[in-house]
Scaffold this active site. Structure first.
Site, PDB file in Angstrom:
ATOM      1  N   GLN A  51       0.946  -1.228  -0.218  1.00  0.00           N
ATOM      2  CA  GLN A  51       0.163  -0.315   0.551  1.00  0.00           C
ATOM      3  C   GLN A  51       0.855   1.475   0.172  1.00  0.00           C
ATOM      4  O   GLN A  51       0.243   2.277  -0.092  1.00  0.00           O
ATOM      5  CB  GLN A  51      -0.878  -0.121   1.145  1.00  0.00           C
ATOM      6  CG  GLN A  51      -2.200  -0.977   0.677  1.00  0.00           C
ATOM      7  CD  GLN A  51      -3.056  -0.972   2.294  1.00  0.00           C
ATOM      8  OE1 GLN A  51      -2.431  -1.621   3.251  1.00  0.00           O
ATOM      9  NE2 GLN A  51      -4.327  -0.304   2.072  1.00  0.00           N
ATOM     10  N   CYS A  91     -10.185   0.600   4.211  1.00  0.00           N
ATOM     11  CA  CYS A  91      -9.691   0.665   3.049  1.00  0.00           C
ATOM     12  C   CYS A  91      -8.899   1.052   3.355  1.00  0.00           C
ATOM     13  O   CYS A  91      -8.867   2.675   2.759  1.00  0.00           O
ATOM     14  CB  CYS A  91      -8.680  -0.672   2.298  1.00  0.00           C
ATOM     15  SG  CYS A  91      -7.365  -1.202   1.188  1.00  0.00           S
ATOM     16  N   LEU A  92      -7.037   1.793   3.901  1.00  0.00           N
ATOM     17  CA  LEU A  92      -6.494   3.771   3.360  1.00  0.00           C
ATOM     18  C   LEU A  92      -6.394   3.548   2.053  1.00  0.00           C
ATOM     19  O   LEU A  92      -6.229   4.481   0.858  1.00  0.00           O
ATOM     20  CB  LEU A  92      -5.677   3.733   4.573  1.00  0.00           C
ATOM     21  CG  LEU A  92      -5.523   3.488   5.262  1.00  0.00           C
ATOM     22  CD1 LEU A  92      -4.886   3.948   6.436  1.00  0.00           C
ATOM     23  CD2 LEU A  92      -6.653   4.454   5.799  1.00  0.00           C
ATOM     24  N   HIS A 133      -7.964  -9.165   6.587  1.00  0.00           N
ATOM     25  CA  HIS A 133      -7.440  -8.267   5.814  1.00  0.00           C
ATOM     26  C   HIS A 133      -5.710  -8.054   4.791  1.00  0.00           C
ATOM     27  O   HIS A 133      -5.117  -7.480   3.569  1.00  0.00           O
ATOM     28  CB  HIS A 133      -7.848  -7.159   6.126  1.00  0.00           C
ATOM     29  CG  HIS A 133      -7.978  -5.678   5.481  1.00  0.00           C
ATOM     30  ND1 HIS A 133      -9.552  -4.839   5.030  1.00  0.00           N
ATOM     31  CD2 HIS A 133      -7.063  -4.570   4.458  1.00  0.00           C
ATOM     32  CE1 HIS A 133      -8.821  -4.247   4.267  1.00  0.00           C
ATOM     33  NE2 HIS A 133      -7.447  -3.624   4.048  1.00  0.00           N
ATOM     34  N   GLU A 134      -4.576  -6.882   5.893  1.00  0.00           N
ATOM     35  CA  GLU A 134      -3.375  -7.068   6.247  1.00  0.00           C
ATOM     36  C   GLU A 134      -2.878  -8.108   5.278  1.00  0.00           C
ATOM     37  O   GLU A 134      -1.927  -8.348   4.601  1.00  0.00           O
ATOM     38  CB  GLU A 134      -2.771  -7.289   6.809  1.00  0.00           C
ATOM     39  CG  GLU A 134      -3.379  -5.173   7.715  1.00  0.00           C
ATOM     40  CD  GLU A 134      -4.236  -4.430   6.498  1.00  0.00           C
ATOM     41  OE1 GLU A 134      -3.196  -4.237   5.600  1.00  0.00           O
ATOM     42  OE2 GLU A 134      -4.998  -4.003   7.373  1.00  0.00           O
ATOM     43  N   HIS A 137      -3.685  -8.335   0.927  1.00  0.00           N
ATOM     44  CA  HIS A 137      -3.145  -7.475   0.494  1.00  0.00           C
ATOM     45  C   HIS A 137      -2.066  -8.070   0.480  1.00  0.00           C
ATOM     46  O   HIS A 137      -1.247  -7.270  -1.383  1.00  0.00           O
ATOM     47  CB  HIS A 137      -2.270  -6.265   1.422  1.00  0.00           C
ATOM     48  CG  HIS A 137      -3.739  -5.400   1.341  1.00  0.00           C
ATOM     49  ND1 HIS A 137      -3.862  -4.375   0.213  1.00  0.00           N
ATOM     50  CD2 HIS A 137      -4.467  -4.593   2.667  1.00  0.00           C
ATOM     51  CE1 HIS A 137      -5.134  -3.975   0.627  1.00  0.00           C
ATOM     52  NE2 HIS A 137      -5.506  -3.286   1.796  1.00  0.00           N
TER      53      HIS A 137
HETATM   54 NI    NI Z   1      -6.141  -2.722   3.443  1.00  0.00          NI
END
Ligand code: NI
Length: 160
Positions: A51, A91-92, A133-134, A137
């Protein structure tokens, strides 16, 4: 401290698989610090290397509860347990977007900490959700593809 640029929706890097980290050197430690700074700036609960444009298997988490704040290197899911629950997520990399996704209630994860020690975590609830979640990614997966139809929302802050 440094804030790094967040990669957002539409950036193809978010679909790529991150590479294992072999050596936890000063660059990785600085990356972890910058990831905490970047996550805190945007009030996130978690952030993955990809990210901020770094395709390495590192995540940071902070639930702002005084204890669940850590970086994990090469995190791997060992087991998923408990019920599958439908939980709200954002999510950012997808500002203002929210939706419900299905996550396991409990997760066991193995990883290394920033000193290279092997660690095993057993988490449930919000922490289990954030870890799933992470780690997604790191495998090029985002919550957006997992949103249960009919639960997607865009919530923008009031215009100032
Ligand atoms: Ni995220």
């Amino acid at each position: 401290m440094a804030i790094r640029n967040l990669r957002e929706e539409g950036d193809e890097i978010l679909k790529k698989i991150s590479r294992k980290i072999d050596v936890i050197d000063d660059r990785i430690k600085t990356l972890a610090e910058d990831m905490f700074d970047t996550m805190h700036k945007y009030d996130g609960l978690g952030l993955a290397g990809v990210q901020v444009g770094v395709l390495k298997r590192i995540i940071v988490i902070d639930l702002y509860d005084g204890e669940s704040k850590f970086a994990l290197i090469n995190p791997e899911i060992v087991s998923l347990e408990g019920n599958i629950v439908e939980v709200e997520e954002g999510c950012l990399s997808y500002p203002y977007q929210f939706g419900k996704v299905r996550r396991y209630e409990k997760v066991k994860v193995k990883a290394q900490d920033l000193d290279g020690n092997n660690v095993t975590l057993e988490a449930e609830g919000l922490l289990a959700q954030a870890l799933q979640h992470e780690i997604d990614h790191l495998n090029g997966e985002t919550f957006k593809e997992k949103i249960i139809p009919g639960t997607f929302e865009v919530i923008k802050p009031e215009e100032q």
